[in-house]
Design a protein around this motif. Structure first.
Motif, PDB file in Angstrom:
ATOM      1  N   ASP A  43       3.615   9.767   9.573  1.00 47.33           N
ATOM      2  CA  ASP A  43       2.546   8.849   9.969  1.00 47.33           C
ATOM      3  C   ASP A  43       2.165   7.913   8.826  1.00 47.33           C
ATOM      4  OD1 ASP A  43       2.405  10.053  12.494  1.00 47.33           O
ATOM      5  OD2 ASP A  43       0.977  11.564  11.781  1.00 47.33           O
ATOM      6  N   GLY A  44       3.161   7.468   8.078  1.00 46.30           N
ATOM      7  CA  GLY A  44       2.938   6.508   7.006  1.00 46.30           C
ATOM      8  C   GLY A  44       2.489   7.113   5.693  1.00 46.30           C
ATOM      9  N   ARG A  45       2.247   8.429   5.661  1.00 44.51           N
ATOM     10  CA  ARG A  45       1.794   9.088   4.449  1.00 44.51           C
ATOM     11  C   ARG A  45       2.969   9.780   3.761  1.00 44.51           C
ATOM     12  NH1 ARG A  45      -3.748   9.851   4.568  1.00 44.51           N
ATOM     13  NH2 ARG A  45      -3.616  11.678   3.197  1.00 44.51           N
ATOM     14  N   ILE A  46       2.968   9.799   2.448  1.00 42.29           N
ATOM     15  CA  ILE A  46       3.986  10.541   1.710  1.00 42.29           C
ATOM     16  C   ILE A  46       3.578  12.008   1.692  1.00 42.29           C
ATOM     17  CG2 ILE A  46       5.043  10.917  -0.557  1.00 42.29           C
ATOM     18  CD1 ILE A  46       4.803   7.939  -1.086  1.00 42.29           C
ATOM     19  N   ILE A  49       4.154  -7.133  -7.771  1.00 48.52           N
ATOM     20  CA  ILE A  49       4.169  -6.535  -6.430  1.00 48.52           C
ATOM     21  C   ILE A  49       2.735  -6.613  -5.908  1.00 48.52           C
ATOM     22  CG2 ILE A  49       4.559  -4.422  -5.110  1.00 48.52           C
ATOM     23  CD1 ILE A  49       6.595  -3.650  -7.366  1.00 48.52           C
ATOM     24  N   LYS A  50       2.508  -7.393  -4.880  1.00 49.31           N
ATOM     25  CA  LYS A  50       1.133  -7.701  -4.478  1.00 49.31           C
ATOM     26  C   LYS A  50       0.475  -6.601  -3.643  1.00 49.31           C
ATOM     27  CE  LYS A  50       1.918 -12.683  -4.776  1.00 49.31           C
ATOM     28  NZ  LYS A  50       1.987 -13.976  -4.049  1.00 49.31           N
ATOM     29  N   ASP A  51       1.227  -5.930  -2.821  1.00 50.48           N
ATOM     30  CA  ASP A  51       0.675  -4.842  -1.996  1.00 50.48           C
ATOM     31  C   ASP A  51       1.254  -3.536  -2.515  1.00 50.48           C
ATOM     32  OD1 ASP A  51      -0.741  -6.567  -0.139  1.00 50.48           O
ATOM     33  OD2 ASP A  51       1.239  -7.127   0.617  1.00 50.48           O
ATOM     34  N   PHE A  52       0.426  -2.760  -3.211  1.00 47.60           N
ATOM     35  CA  PHE A  52       0.981  -1.596  -3.907  1.00 47.60           C
ATOM     36  C   PHE A  52       0.211  -0.304  -3.638  1.00 47.60           C
ATOM     37  CE2 PHE A  52      -1.685  -4.092  -6.763  1.00 47.60           C
ATOM     38  CZ  PHE A  52      -2.570  -3.167  -7.299  1.00 47.60           C
ATOM     39  N   VAL A  53      -0.461  -0.235  -2.496  1.00 48.44           N
ATOM     40  CA  VAL A  53      -1.078   1.023  -2.080  1.00 48.44           C
ATOM     41  C   VAL A  53      -0.721   1.292  -0.622  1.00 48.44           C
ATOM     42  CG1 VAL A  53      -3.019   0.677  -3.661  1.00 48.44           C
ATOM     43  CG2 VAL A  53      -3.270   0.061  -1.248  1.00 48.44           C
ATOM     44  N   GLY A  54      -0.783   2.573  -0.243  1.00 46.61           N
ATOM     45  CA  GLY A  54      -0.567   2.993   1.140  1.00 46.61           C
ATOM     46  C   GLY A  54      -1.636   3.981   1.543  1.00 46.61           C
ATOM     47  N   PRO A  55      -1.458   4.666   2.662  1.00 49.21           N
ATOM     48  CA  PRO A  55      -2.493   5.592   3.133  1.00 49.21           C
ATOM     49  C   PRO A  55      -2.864   6.675   2.126  1.00 49.21           C
ATOM     50  CG  PRO A  55      -0.897   5.160   4.868  1.00 49.21           C
ATOM     51  CD  PRO A  55      -0.343   4.554   3.618  1.00 49.21           C
ATOM     52  N   ASN A  56      -1.872   7.192   1.376  1.00 51.43           N
ATOM     53  CA  ASN A  56      -2.179   8.223   0.379  1.00 51.43           C
ATOM     54  C   ASN A  56      -1.350   8.051  -0.895  1.00 51.43           C
ATOM     55  OD1 ASN A  56       0.350   9.070   1.382  1.00 51.43           O
ATOM     56  ND2 ASN A  56      -0.128  11.237   0.980  1.00 51.43           N
ATOM     57  N   ARG A 112     -11.908  14.981   3.850  1.00 49.30           N
ATOM     58  CA  ARG A 112     -12.555  16.273   4.047  1.00 49.30           C
ATOM     59  C   ARG A 112     -13.896  16.157   4.770  1.00 49.30           C
ATOM     60  NH1 ARG A 112     -11.290  19.042  -1.895  1.00 49.30           N
ATOM     61  NH2 ARG A 112      -9.075  19.443  -1.493  1.00 49.30           N
ATOM     62  N   SER A 113     -14.574  15.035   4.554  1.00 52.12           N
ATOM     63  CA  SER A 113     -15.888  14.858   5.173  1.00 52.12           C
ATOM     64  C   SER A 113     -15.819  14.122   6.509  1.00 52.12           C
ATOM     65  CB  SER A 113     -16.815  14.101   4.212  1.00 52.12           C
ATOM     66  OG  SER A 113     -16.286  12.816   3.923  1.00 52.12           O
ATOM     67  N   GLY A 114     -14.612  13.643   6.871  1.00 50.80           N
ATOM     68  CA  GLY A 114     -14.448  12.920   8.121  1.00 50.80           C
ATOM     69  C   GLY A 114     -14.978  11.504   8.088  1.00 50.80           C
ATOM     70  N   ILE A 115     -15.153  10.952   6.890  1.00 48.68           N
ATOM     71  CA  ILE A 115     -15.677   9.600   6.730  1.00 48.68           C
ATOM     72  C   ILE A 115     -14.512   8.642   6.474  1.00 48.68           C
ATOM     73  CG2 ILE A 115     -17.117   8.103   5.281  1.00 48.68           C
ATOM     74  CD1 ILE A 115     -18.836  10.543   4.665  1.00 48.68           C
ATOM     75  N   SER A 116     -14.618   7.439   7.010  1.00 52.51           N
ATOM     76  CA  SER A 116     -13.610   6.412   6.747  1.00 52.51           C
ATOM     77  C   SER A 116     -14.286   5.248   6.038  1.00 52.51           C
ATOM     78  CB  SER A 116     -12.960   5.936   8.053  1.00 52.51           C
ATOM     79  OG  SER A 116     -12.260   6.982   8.681  1.00 52.51           O
ATOM     80  N   SER A 117     -14.165   5.215   4.715  1.00 51.48           N
ATOM     81  CA  SER A 117     -14.773   4.135   3.945  1.00 51.48           C
ATOM     82  C   SER A 117     -14.055   2.829   4.236  1.00 51.48           C
ATOM     83  CB  SER A 117     -14.685   4.449   2.448  1.00 51.48           C
ATOM     84  OG  SER A 117     -15.389   5.614   2.126  1.00 51.48           O
ATOM     85  N   VAL A 118     -14.824   1.745   4.300  1.00 47.17           N
ATOM     86  CA  VAL A 118     -14.258   0.415   4.531  1.00 47.17           C
ATOM     87  C   VAL A 118     -14.774  -0.521   3.430  1.00 47.17           C
ATOM     88  CG1 VAL A 118     -14.050  -1.531   6.105  1.00 47.17           C
ATOM     89  CG2 VAL A 118     -14.227   0.803   7.019  1.00 47.17           C
ATOM     90  N   PRO A 119     -13.868  -1.058   2.595  1.00 48.53           N
ATOM     91  CA  PRO A 119     -12.436  -0.752   2.563  1.00 48.53           C
ATOM     92  C   PRO A 119     -12.198   0.651   2.012  1.00 48.53           C
ATOM     93  CG  PRO A 119     -13.000  -2.132   0.697  1.00 48.53           C
ATOM     94  CD  PRO A 119     -14.247  -2.026   1.541  1.00 48.53           C
ATOM     95  N   SER A 120     -10.993   1.148   2.197  1.00 45.16           N
ATOM     96  CA  SER A 120     -10.661   2.481   1.720  1.00 45.16           C
ATOM     97  C   SER A 120     -10.687   2.504   0.187  1.00 45.16           C
ATOM     98  CB  SER A 120      -9.273   2.888   2.214  1.00 45.16           C
ATOM     99  OG  SER A 120      -8.267   2.174   1.513  1.00 45.16           O
TER     100      SER A 120
END
Length: 377
Positions: free
Chosen positions: A94-97, A247-254, A295-303
């Motif tokens: 699911d896109g995560r390493i 490299i301009k985009d250098f983060v992913g889900p985890n 762990r807390s079920g929160i989705s910070s925006v932006p991550s």
């Protein structure tokens, strides 16, 4: 090329005593000599107190191999698990390493499972090659080559010299745009000296790397020539080319990239090690926040990881602005740096204090200078 580790980051890691015991040369600042040895300027190493005032500080000149080994030993002492080997690939879900396939020195090929992944592979740009982050684009200073070596017999600054430069300071010698040299003491005897030129210039000379280096250090700037009249090159001349990239985009889900794994601008002011250590600390905090969100079920925006990416990009863009102005307007750059209205701003930029800060007056002046080039392009 070698360079000083950022003093603030070293002290934050609690390894200042180890640095002192290793007896690394002490750096008080950087001296830059303009073309023909004229229009020089000195930038001292300075820290900032909580109240915003500057104070005199120092950092260290190091061989990267020695410094890296020291960091590895400190990690071992702090019971951080270490696996020697080379990463080959990753497993994703699911896109995560979820795991990294490693060719371990002692165990053969194994899978290392993970909650988060940090690419600190430097110029190998591991995740970019796997296609998990953005592509590696050439930077502003890509068509250059650095040729360098370790020398004995070089003449270092002494107390009788008129300039502020001290014995173990970094010295930069400018000839013309993208053509310069560095002089960095590594111990009581050895100095790292390197020359950077356009690749086409290097090829046109049709010389070996060693001969190119030996000739250039005596021709590039009279202030360098006076220090290398009777030097001996130890070991071999080494080179690095086409080193500027982004490299301009250098983060992913985890996962995320740190330091040279996503960008290298230019080695002239030795900021690469600062970026690696500063971004490493930021990466650790961002990963901790991201795990806490899960762990807390929160989705910070932006991550937290996207916030990390934005902060890193903004900081490196400030240095990009500074370097663009230096190369295109060297005389104006030196005048701004000496101007009391902007000098503290330049000291901050040279120290890598480029995060979480509003644009300074000095930075705004450099942006104005660079805009002139953009308008005529």
């Amino acid at each position: 090329p070698p360079g000083p580790p950022p003093g603030a980051s070293v002290r934050a890691l609690g390894i200042e005593n180890e640095m002192a015991r290793a007896n690394h040369p002490i750096k008080w600042g950087t001296m830059v000599y303009g073309a023909g040895g004229k229009n020089g300027f000195y930038v001292p190493v300075m820290g900032r107190r909580d109240d915003g005032t500057l104070f005199e500080q120092t950092t260290w000149q190091v061989r990267r191999s020695d410094f890296d080994e020291m960091l590895l030993n400190v990690a071992k002492e702090r019971d951080i698990p270490i696996l020697k080997g080379s990463a080959k690939s990753v497993d994703t879900e699911d896109g995560r390493i979820t795991a990294v396939r490693v060719e371990a020195d002692s165990e053969g090929e194994i899978d290392v499972h993970c909650q988060a992944f940090v690419d600190a592979s430097g110029q190998s740009t591991f995740l970019s090659k796997l296609g998990l982050v953005g592509q590696r684009d050439t930077g502003n200073y890509n068509r250059q080559i650095a040729v360098y070596g370790h020398f004995s017999g070089a003449i270092r600054p002494d107390e009788d010299e008129e300039d502020e430069v001290r014995r173990d300071d970094t010295i930069i010698f400018y000839r013309e745009k993208y053509h310069w040299a560095w002089f960095i003491p590594l111990d009581d005897e050895i100095v790292s000296i390197g020359v950077v030129t356009p690749i086409d210039y290097f090829k046109s000379k049709n010389k070996t790397k060693e001969q190119h280096l030996l000739d250039e250090i005596k021709e590039i700037n009279p202030m360098l020539a006076s220090r290398v009249k009777d030097v001996t090159l130890h070991d071999i001349a080494r080179s690095t080319s086409n080193y500027s990239y982004h490299i301009k985009d250098f983060v992913g889900p985890n996962y995320l990239c740190v330091g040279d794994a996503h960008r290298f601008i230019d080695p002239i002011f030795s900021l690469g090690l600062h970026f690696s250590m500063a971004e490493g600390r930021k990466a650790g905090a961002a990963i901790a926040d991201a795990i806490m969100d899960i762990r807390s079920g929160i989705s910070s925006v932006p991550s937290p990881l996207l916030t990390y990416q934005s902060e890193c990009e903004n900081g490196q863009e400030i240095i990009q602005t500074m370097l663009d102005a230096f190369w295109d307007f060297p005389l104006a750059f030196s005048l701004y740096l000496k101007d009391k209205r902007y000098r503290d701003n330049f000291i901050d930029m040279f120290a890598g204090r480029v995060y979480d800060t509003a644009p300074s007056k000095g930075l705004l002046e450099l942006r104005r200078l660079n805009a002139q080039v953009a308008q005529t392009a």
